[in-house]
Scaffold this motif. Structure first.
Motif, PDB file in Angstrom:
ATOM      1  N   GLY A  66       0.791  -1.152   0.163  1.00 40.17           N
ATOM      2  CA  GLY A  66      -0.001   0.112   0.095  1.00 40.17           C
ATOM      3  C   GLY A  66       0.843   1.155  -0.024  1.00 40.17           C
ATOM      4  O   GLY A  66       0.490   2.308  -0.576  1.00 40.17           O
ATOM      5  N   GLU A  67       1.957   1.304   0.830  1.00 36.43           N
ATOM      6  CA  GLU A  67       3.077   2.397   0.677  1.00 36.43           C
ATOM      7  C   GLU A  67       3.621   2.546  -0.733  1.00 36.43           C
ATOM      8  O   GLU A  67       3.821   3.670  -1.243  1.00 36.43           O
ATOM      9  N   LEU A  68       4.085   1.635  -1.262  1.00 33.21           N
ATOM     10  CA  LEU A  68       4.922   1.569  -2.419  1.00 33.21           C
ATOM     11  C   LEU A  68       4.162   1.806  -3.608  1.00 33.21           C
ATOM     12  O   LEU A  68       4.555   2.500  -4.799  1.00 33.21           O
ATOM     13  N   ILE A  69       2.746   1.476  -3.726  1.00 33.72           N
ATOM     14  CA  ILE A  69       2.035   1.357  -4.944  1.00 33.72           C
ATOM     15  C   ILE A  69       1.259   2.787  -5.150  1.00 33.72           C
ATOM     16  O   ILE A  69       0.767   3.125  -4.114  1.00 33.72           O
ATOM     17  N   ASP A  70       1.519   3.306  -6.255  1.00 32.06           N
ATOM     18  CA  ASP A  70       0.777   4.613  -6.601  1.00 32.06           C
ATOM     19  C   ASP A  70      -0.714   4.595  -6.451  1.00 32.06           C
ATOM     20  O   ASP A  70      -1.285   3.652  -6.873  1.00 32.06           O
ATOM     21  N   GLN A  71      -1.474   5.631  -6.103  1.00 34.07           N
ATOM     22  CA  GLN A  71      -2.989   5.542  -6.402  1.00 34.07           C
ATOM     23  C   GLN A  71      -3.350   5.370  -7.796  1.00 34.07           C
ATOM     24  O   GLN A  71      -4.553   4.908  -8.006  1.00 34.07           O
ATOM     25  N   LYS A  72      -2.555   5.696  -8.817  1.00 38.90           N
ATOM     26  CA  LYS A  72      -3.079   5.889 -10.128  1.00 38.90           C
ATOM     27  C   LYS A  72      -2.592   4.483 -10.463  1.00 38.90           C
ATOM     28  O   LYS A  72      -2.576   4.188 -11.796  1.00 38.90           O
ATOM     29  N   PHE A  73      -2.009   3.639  -9.798  1.00 40.47           N
ATOM     30  CA  PHE A  73      -1.385   2.283 -10.408  1.00 40.47           C
ATOM     31  C   PHE A  73      -2.187   1.549 -11.281  1.00 40.47           C
ATOM     32  O   PHE A  73      -3.552   1.540 -11.238  1.00 40.47           O
ATOM     33  N   SER A  75      -2.081  -2.543 -13.443  1.00 39.35           N
ATOM     34  CA  SER A  75      -1.340  -3.623 -14.173  1.00 39.35           C
ATOM     35  C   SER A  75      -1.957  -4.256 -14.986  1.00 39.35           C
ATOM     36  O   SER A  75      -3.202  -4.447 -15.099  1.00 39.35           O
ATOM     37  N   ILE A  76      -1.020  -4.621 -15.958  1.00 43.88           N
ATOM     38  CA  ILE A  76      -1.777  -5.480 -17.237  1.00 43.88           C
ATOM     39  C   ILE A  76      -1.166  -6.925 -16.866  1.00 43.88           C
ATOM     40  O   ILE A  76      -0.103  -7.104 -16.985  1.00 43.88           O
ATOM     41  N   GLY A  77      -2.135  -8.194 -16.709  1.00 43.82           N
ATOM     42  CA  GLY A  77      -1.540  -9.215 -16.457  1.00 43.82           C
ATOM     43  C   GLY A  77      -1.061  -9.829 -17.789  1.00 43.82           C
ATOM     44  O   GLY A  77      -1.266  -9.297 -18.804  1.00 43.82           O
ATOM     45  N   ALA A 151       3.987   2.890 -10.324  1.00 41.49           N
ATOM     46  CA  ALA A 151       2.816   3.234 -11.205  1.00 41.49           C
ATOM     47  C   ALA A 151       2.140   2.248 -12.136  1.00 41.49           C
ATOM     48  O   ALA A 151       1.090   2.334 -12.247  1.00 41.49           O
ATOM     49  N   GLY A 152       2.969   1.258 -12.443  1.00 39.42           N
ATOM     50  CA  GLY A 152       2.410   0.174 -13.303  1.00 39.42           C
ATOM     51  C   GLY A 152       3.273  -0.933 -13.425  1.00 39.42           C
ATOM     52  O   GLY A 152       4.548  -0.930 -13.280  1.00 39.42           O
ATOM     53  N   ILE A 153       2.861  -2.014 -13.699  1.00 36.29           N
ATOM     54  CA  ILE A 153       3.417  -3.357 -14.032  1.00 36.29           C
ATOM     55  C   ILE A 153       2.779  -3.883 -15.351  1.00 36.29           C
ATOM     56  O   ILE A 153       1.531  -3.760 -15.487  1.00 36.29           O
TER      57      ILE A 153
END
Length: 161
Positions: A66-73, A75-77, A151-153
């Motif tokens: 929760g701390e490391l992941i941005d609110q606008k995160f 992910s594309i699986g 921001a994304g994965i």
């Protein structure tokens, strides 16, 4: 704060990684090797925060995620599905890593953005079923008020070898 202690167990054996390296986790432990010794301060910071994220993933540390992941995160699986921040964290309700092998790590820096690309092979349980995944993964980190946030994965399946 990124330098604050967390509940995540420390890495077992650590040697600094260059731009390309290997990180292996088995039953919750990482092993790290290096192929290049020169790193910038930002490279080091990104590498450390990526490893912190990986440990949080491995140990289901939702507070750290929760701390490391941005609110606008987003992910594309590996099959094209999308997960936002809360969905990503909540997937730990049904997904558990048992082994994580990360290789071919490459960090590219662009001002306040860092892209970490790697090959990831993992063994996990999803919805009670054993799964093994081999994928190329990209993590996009952005600097927000002197702190790096994920921001994304994006996952791209590797061709059968």
């Amino acid at each position: 704060m990124l330098n604050s202690p967390t509940a995540v167990p420390p890495l077992q054996r650590i040697r600094p990684l260059g731009r390309v390296g290997t990180r292996v986790a088995r039953a919750g432990h990482f092993s790290i090797s290096t192929t290049e010794e020169q790193m910038t301060s930002t490279d080091t910071t990104i590498r450390e925060i990526q490893e912190r994220f990986d440990r949080a993933e491995l140990h289901d540390d939702r507070d750290t995620l929760g701390e490391l992941i941005d609110q606008k995160f987003l992910s594309i699986g590996p099959k094209g599905f999308l997960l936002d921040k809360q969905q990503w964290i909540d997937r730990h309700d049904f997904f558990t890593y048992h082994e994580l092998d990360v290789s071919e790590v490459d960090i590219r820096l662009f001002a306040d953005t860092a892209i970490v690309r790697a090959v990831q092979r993992n063994r996990a349980t999803s919805h009670g079923h054993d799964v093994q995944v081999s994928t190329r993964v990209s993590h996009v980190w952005v600097r927000r008020a002197d702190a790096w946030r994920l921001a994304g994965i994006q996952f791209s399946p590797l061709a059968d070898t």
